[in-house]
Design a protein around this motif. Structure first.
Motif, short mmCIF file in Angstrom:
data_model
loop_
_atom_site.label_atom_id
_atom_site.label_comp_id
_atom_site.label_asym_id
_atom_site.label_seq_id
_atom_site.Cartn_x
_atom_site.Cartn_y
_atom_site.Cartn_z
N VAL A 19 2.52 -6.35 -1.24
CA VAL A 19 3.14 -5.31 -0.40
C VAL A 19 3.88 -4.30 -1.27
O VAL A 19 4.34 -4.61 -2.37
N GLU A 20 3.97 -3.09 -0.73
CA GLU A 20 4.81 -2.06 -1.35
C GLU A 20 5.87 -1.68 -0.32
O GLU A 20 5.54 -1.36 0.82
N THR A 21 7.13 -1.72 -0.71
CA THR A 21 8.21 -1.48 0.25
C THR A 21 9.06 -0.30 -0.20
O THR A 21 9.07 0.07 -1.37
N ARG A 22 9.74 0.30 0.76
CA ARG A 22 10.74 1.33 0.46
C ARG A 22 12.10 0.76 0.82
O ARG A 22 12.36 0.42 1.97
N GLN A 23 12.94 0.67 -0.19
CA GLN A 23 14.29 0.13 0.03
C GLN A 23 15.26 1.30 0.06
O GLN A 23 15.27 2.14 -0.84
#
Lengths: 258, 379
Positions: free
Chosen positions: A160-164
């Motif tokens: 997964v690629e997430t935006r924090q």
């Protein structure tokens, strides 16, 4: 992608809550229980990930029988399965014990169903006690990576690629393999349950688990009190920005902020 | 929560309230000014399935009792009476078919509603209001078809419906016994919509003329038998009136909610105005009458669910509730004082919204005739 979403049932945070003078606890008798707002964001994000990447969403909660209604509400907005880890005094239980119960429950669900979860979602905190600990503690217990306060996620290269969200902007964080994410308010709102989905969810079974780690709470609440009321702020109304700033500076000088 | 409803309806009620709080209340203030039919809002309502609440379970509906549905419709009316009217009028559009249609017709209209369509009931004409028998719309049989000609007016959902239930004369010589009821799908050649009314209230509801010009429909679209149209229309109204009572109760309840919230905050002579017993009595009167109206709606709906006669009860529910909605809205304005008369505050809209409920689906004068006839019988 097999997704596990951990939810907590909390008192409705849109109503004002008062301290019960007799019990010295928050008076929650007439307050409707709801799914913690950050957990609804987590569930919506998980369901969107499922819709994009395939798989199923399972919701899990630790609590008493009343939590079944909240779990059914989750099934009305996209969750495929729901499990309740039975623990009657869950509100008196510390975050460490709750995390341990969730870990045992996750393993039990995997044992019962033969599936392996690829990712675990939690809200970034609950709106009642707001400790923001359960997610990170659960990740630590499972010895897996944790990404806190994400506002977006997508499947990328099998992971997964997430935006924090941070105070300065965003971190883009990728992860391969099992990880835990805690979710902040994304740009979108959770979907509404439809009449049809709600009626269908009410008929679905909630599986009960006997995996709660009761009686091992090490943290105890010493005192509950109402926060002091904040005094009204000062409203500055001026013709120009310069004048308003000058007035603000003056006030702060007088208050010895500088 | 004054309706006694099932556990599942209570659950749905909190969802409907949440939806209305977030999507309807504030948004409809703007639409009330512009008079625009808020398609975007209705698309969202359709996504939730609100237009299909009255679809019977055997045709794919949710299978709620009428009182359960009433609690949900009232919640919508508390948010905006025009919104609730649009939703409820879809149920009205289906009723002639559900009362007298064949299986195929029933499934057809229920499918259209379940797919997100609205229904419209077309009885009123420019020269035929309270006197429904004076209608000039005609239906002439031509082989396997009927050819419809005429103009219907004040049709709720007229411009947005997927199907229409239309009354037309098949035999002028027989008076009301010459009226028949027809099912016409939207998009049928010869059916068009005309002038859209610029209304005083319920401005989020669409009301317009429906025009029939050599509109050919299959003979199979006749609902029931030829000459039964007037009876079907009256049976339809017998049911539908209670629903308008239900929406009226929602308006009255909103008036109470607004008056209480404002009256607790508004300070005059050093105290909230609702500390004055004179105003407390106003609130008590509003509450008494609204609750009685609500219970009359519930009683009428329960009789319908039990298959018992409900003509009188339905007329009482509609007539009393709409009179009370007017009264409660007017009293709420009084409690707001000068602010109540301003369009910046929410209560003047309630009075404008309430007025139509004393007029449509049979004026309250007609309701009193119906009630009196039921009491007096033949003498």
């Amino acid at each position: 992608m097999e997704i596990l979403v951990c939810i907590k049932q909390v008192p409705d945070d849109s109503v004002e809550i008062f301290l019960n003078e007799n019990t010295q606890k928050p008076d929650l008798e007439k307050v409707t229980p709801v799914v913690n707002a950050f957990d609804t964001y987590a569930l919506e994000m998980a369901v969107r990930l499922k819709e994009a990447a395939g798989g199923e969403v399972t919701v899990l909660s630790v609590g008493d029988d009343s939590v079944k209604n909240s779990l059914k509400n989750c099934m009305a907005v996209g969750a495929d399965h729901a499990y309740l880890c039975k623990l009657d005094d869950y509100n008196e239980t510390d975050t460490f014990t709750i995390a341990q119960s969730l870990k045992e429950s996750k393993e039990e669900i995997e044992k019962q169903t033969g599936k392996t979860f690829d990712i675990i979602f939690c809200g970034k905190e609950s709106t009642d006690f707001a400790s923001a600990q359960v997610g990170p503690v659960l990740a630590e217990m499972m010895d897996i990576p944790v990404i806190t306060g994400i506002v977006d996620i997508e499947e990328k290269d099998g992971g997964v690629e997430t935006r924090q969200e941070t105070e300065e902007g965003y971190h883009v964080i990728s992860c391969q393999g099992l990880c835990l994410v805690t979710v902040n308010k994304p740009k979108y709102d959770p979907r509404y349950p439809t009449i049809k989905s709600k009626m269908a969810a009410r008929k679905k079974a909630i599986d009960e688990l006997d995996t709660a780690k009761a009686g091992v709470t090490v943290l105890h609440t010493e005192k509950v009190y109402t926060p002091a009321k904040r005094s009204a702020g000062v409203k500055i109304q001026a013709e120009s920005a310069e004048e308003a700033v000058a007035q603000a500076m003056d006030l702060m000088k007088k208050a010895k902020v500088f | 929560m004054a309706y006694l409803i099932s556990e599942e309806a209570q659950d749905l009620l909190s969802d409907v309230k949440n939806f209305c709080d977030k999507e309807v209340v504030e948004q409809c203030k703007e639409y009330d000014v512009t008079g625009e039919w808020p398609k975007e809002l209705y698309d969202k309502a359709v996504e939730q399935g609100y237009q299909a609440l009255e679809v019977p379970e055997e045709y794919g509906g949710p299978g709620l009792s009428r009182v359960d549905v009433a609690a949900l419709i009232e919640q919508m009316a508390i948010a905006d009476a025009g919104f609730a009217t649009t939703i409820s009028a879809s149920g009205l559009g289906m009723k002639p078919v559900l009362i007298a249609g064949n299986e195929e017709q029933k499934q057809h209209v229920c499918d259209l509603v379940l797919e997100g369509g609205f229904g419209a009931f077309c009885l009123t004409e420019p020269g035929a209001g309270s006197d429904a028998s004076a209608g000039k719309t005609t239906a002439v049989k031509d082989g396997d078809e009927y050819v419809l000609n005429g103009r219907k007016c004040f049709i709720t959902n007229g411009g947005v419906a997927s199907f229409y239930c239309i009354t037309a004369m098949t035999d002028k010589s027989k008076g009301v016994k010459g009226i028949s009821m027809f099912l016409v799908d939207a998009g049928t050649k010869g059916l068009s919509t005309g002038k859209e009314e610029n209304k005083m209230g319920i401005r989020t509801s669409n009301t317009c003329d429906v025009i029939l010009e050599d509109c050919r429909i299959p003979a199979a679209n006749l609902i029931g038998e030829e000459g039964k149209g007037f009876i079907i229309a009256m049976k339809t109204l017998d049911q539908a009136r209670t629903w308008m009572g239900c929406v009226s109760v929602g308006i009255a309840q909103r008036a109470i909610n607004e008056a209480v919230a404002y009256g607790k905050e508004r300070i005059q002579f050093g105290k909230p105005i609702l500390k004055n017993q004179a105003l407390q009595f106003k609130i008590a009167d509003m509450e008494m009458k609204t609750e009685v109206a609500r219970q009359m709606v519930a009683h009428s709906l329960q009789k319908m669910d039990l298959g018992l006669p409900h003509t009188k009860e339905s007329a009482i529910a509609k007539c009393f509730a709409s009179d009370i909605a007017m009264e409660a809205a007017s009293e709420a304005i009084q409690i707001f004082g000068g602010y109540g008369y301003s369009r910046e505050y929410p209560v003047e809209k309630l009075l404008r919204d309430a007025k139509i409920f004393q007029i449509f689906e049979g004026t309250n004068e007609i309701q009193r005739i119906v009630i009196a006839n039921n009491v007096l019988g033949k003498f």
